[in-house]
Scaffold this active site. Structure first.
Site, PDB file in Angstrom:
ATOM      1  N   ALA A  10      52.894  76.988  10.272  1.00 10.82           N
ATOM      2  CA  ALA A  10      52.972  76.681  11.701  1.00 10.82           C
ATOM      3  C   ALA A  10      51.639  76.187  12.245  1.00 10.82           C
ATOM      4  O   ALA A  10      51.308  76.424  13.405  1.00 10.82           O
ATOM      5  CB  ALA A  10      53.416  77.923  12.467  1.00 10.82           C
ATOM      6  N   ARG A  16      53.604  63.634  16.840  1.00  9.05           N
ATOM      7  CA  ARG A  16      54.752  62.797  17.178  1.00  9.05           C
ATOM      8  C   ARG A  16      55.594  63.385  18.309  1.00  9.05           C
ATOM      9  O   ARG A  16      56.418  62.701  18.892  1.00  9.05           O
ATOM     10  CB  ARG A  16      55.628  62.579  15.933  1.00  9.05           C
ATOM     11  N   LYS A  23      53.873  72.040  18.439  1.00  9.34           N
ATOM     12  CA  LYS A  23      55.195  71.686  17.937  1.00  9.34           C
ATOM     13  C   LYS A  23      56.106  72.884  17.736  1.00  9.34           C
ATOM     14  O   LYS A  23      57.251  72.899  18.211  1.00  9.34           O
ATOM     15  CB  LYS A  23      55.075  70.902  16.626  1.00  9.34           C
ATOM     16  N   ASP A 103      58.997  74.527  11.763  1.00  9.49           N
ATOM     17  CA  ASP A 103      59.748  73.553  12.561  1.00  9.49           C
ATOM     18  C   ASP A 103      61.156  73.327  12.012  1.00  9.49           C
ATOM     19  O   ASP A 103      61.744  72.269  12.217  1.00  9.49           O
ATOM     20  CB  ASP A 103      58.993  72.224  12.654  1.00  9.49           C
ATOM     21  N   ARG A 333      69.992  86.124  43.090  1.00  3.99           N
ATOM     22  CA  ARG A 333      68.613  86.111  42.602  1.00  3.99           C
ATOM     23  C   ARG A 333      68.277  87.428  41.900  1.00  3.99           C
ATOM     24  O   ARG A 333      69.047  88.386  41.948  1.00  3.99           O
ATOM     25  CB  ARG A 333      67.663  85.813  43.766  1.00  3.99           C
ATOM     26  N   LYS A 351      69.331  88.637  47.129  1.00  2.00           N
ATOM     27  CA  LYS A 351      68.054  88.809  46.426  1.00  2.00           C
ATOM     28  C   LYS A 351      67.624  90.271  46.469  1.00  2.00           C
ATOM     29  O   LYS A 351      67.504  90.846  47.542  1.00  2.00           O
ATOM     30  CB  LYS A 351      66.986  87.916  47.059  1.00  2.00           C
ATOM     31  N   ARG A 440      72.146  91.094  72.553  1.00  2.00           N
ATOM     32  CA  ARG A 440      72.145  89.667  72.908  1.00  2.00           C
ATOM     33  C   ARG A 440      72.109  89.573  74.431  1.00  2.00           C
ATOM     34  O   ARG A 440      72.511  90.506  75.146  1.00  2.00           O
ATOM     35  CB  ARG A 440      73.363  88.953  72.345  1.00  2.00           C
TER      36      ARG A 440
END
Length: 457
Positions: A10, A16, A23, A103, A333, A351, A440
């Site tokens: 590795a 490339r 890689k 790889d 979430r 969340k 309100r």
């Protein structure tokens, strides 16, 4: 069974790939290539696993952690030069060493095990994993003698015209008698077109010493694909995606359009789940039976209970109970816990919230940093106002409460059990159990206002 060791190559930069990411760290189905290799080697009961690192060594070490020992190849002078870097860790050990490229993310543990078993059964000093390629261009060729025995391996750039016609290729994966390997590596030269020390030269060296060299041919050429550029990366992704989807379908999962469904390898799915096109399922997601997901939904690291339906929605790092109905266009979430028989409708965002059994938020709401009890109704356009610009605070809505449309619950605040919040209210103080809270301005009607305004014009 003899002792088994592994060396993973590795160290290459992978020019490339044209990427700042090294890689072997490029992901296939969400997991770095080199991690796929380790995942498939782990079940083989290895005594030692050594990864040869070079470019990006610290990032590779950080990714793999304590799963491997590491040796640095300071200069990239070929595969033979890479393997000999592990000499101090392995040279005196008795047993079999498998050498694998970092790889090659598609080779399965079954293939590795078959290679080991063939090597040990044959009593060989070296065994190369080979495959037949329709187009062997770029691959090293396996050259056999008239008796079918492996004579040598010739790299593509060093092969003559006859050798280039050979369709049996070297996959870059080998088993060696460990001590024979490191003795032979000392005799490898760099007298070739690339000026590198090739690991395959060990085959010819051992052959010349009258040591047995064998080959094990895998019937699955696709599995041996090495990834050297983004084209091969996409090809590997496609091959793995197909295999993963087929595994689930054989286990009783209906995937309406496998070509347009992405499921990572660690996902667990029970039978009688239906997955519609455009769905992405990632990480360590667990999906229980009779669930329906999609179209165009994304799940990551979620638990999804039986009978749940998720349409056109996104969920991550959360637990979703049984018979839940989510979507369309909902967002669950992280750190959310959704109970059973819950409805989370269109354009609702959850969340870091707990939502009890039987509760509903049917449309156009944000519920963040909240503890919501059972059988709560959250009206359209309701919001837990959890953030003051510096800190976030908790909203509690207890069992059987009813939150009217277009309400703002300014945290920290508690709406008591069975309480009602009138539509359009902004709640800043706790609401007692079984109460009605109205917050309100009182409506004022000015009769004749519109007509007077027109007359003035």
């Amino acid at each position: 069974m003899t002792n088994r060791y592994a060396v993973i190559l590795a160290a290459g930069q992978g020019t490339r790939m044209k990427s700042k990411l090294y890689k072997v760290l490029h992901p296939v189905m969400g997991t770095p290539m080199v991690q796929h290799v380790i995942n498939e080697l782990k079940p083989l009961q290895l005594e030692e696993l050594v990864t040869i690192v070079g470019f990006g060594a610290e990032k590779v070490k950080e990714t793999l952690g304590n799963q491997s020992k590491f040796v640095i190849q300071e200069e990239q002078l070929g595969t033979g030069h890479a393997v000999i870097q592990a000499e101090n860790l392995l040279k005196d050990k008795k047993g079999t060493t498998i050498v694998v490229c970092g790889d090659t993310p598609l080779i399965s543990k079954e293939t590795y095990e078959a290679l080991f078993e063939h090597h040990e059964k044959e009593g060989a000093s070296a065994t190369v994993l080979t495959a037949k390629a329709d187009d062997p261009s770029g691959y090293g060729r396996v050259i056999r003698n008239n008796d079918g025995q492996v004579e040598r391996i010739v790299e593509h750039k060093d092969a003559n015209d006859e050798e280039l016609k050979v369709a049996e290729i070297n996959t870059g994966t080998y088993c060696f008698d460990n001590q024979s390997l490191f003795q032979a590596l000392k005799e490898v030269s760099n007298d070739n077109a690339q000026g590198e020390y090739y690991l395959p030269d060990v085959i010819e060296i051992l052959k010349n010493k009258q040591e047995k060299v064998s080959a094990f041919m895998t019937p699955d050429f696709e599995e041996t694909l090495g990834v050297n550029d983004r084209v091969a990366l996409a090809k590997a992704e496609g091959i793995m995606k197909k295999k993963v989807n087929e595994k689930h379908m054989r286990n009783g999962v209906t995937i309406i359009d496998p070509n347009n469904t992405y499921i990572e390898r660690d996902v667990e799915i029970e039978a009688d789940v239906v997955i519609h096109p455009g769905t992405i399922i990632k990480g360590e997601t667990v999906i229980k039976r009779d669930v329906e997901i999609g179209p165009n939904s994304e799940l990551s690291n979620c638990y999804v209970g039986e009978g749940t339906i998720i349409r056109h929605s996104v969920a991550s790092d959360s637990k979703i109970g049984n018979n839940v109905n989510i979507g369309p266009f909902a967002h669950i979430r992280p750190a959310s816990n959704i109970g059973n028989d819950v409805k989370i409708g269109n354009f609702v965002e959850i969340k870091k919230a707990n939502m009890g059994d039987g509760s509903k938020a049917s449309h156009l709401s944000y519920l963040g940093d909240a503890e919501i009890g059972s059988n709560v109704n959250v009206g359209c356009g309701s919001i837990t106002v959890n953030y003051d610009g510096k800190n976030k605070y908790l909203t509690k809505i207890e069992d059987d409460a009813f939150i009217g449309c277009n309400s703002n619950l300014v945290a920290p605040v508690t709406v008591g059990k069975g309480a009602y919040v009138a539509a359009g209210s902004t709640i800043t103080d706790d609401v007692p159990n079984e109460s009605l809270s109205i917050a309100r301005a009182r409506q004022t009607n000015k009769e004749g206002y519109a007509a007077n305004r027109k007359n003035r014009k």
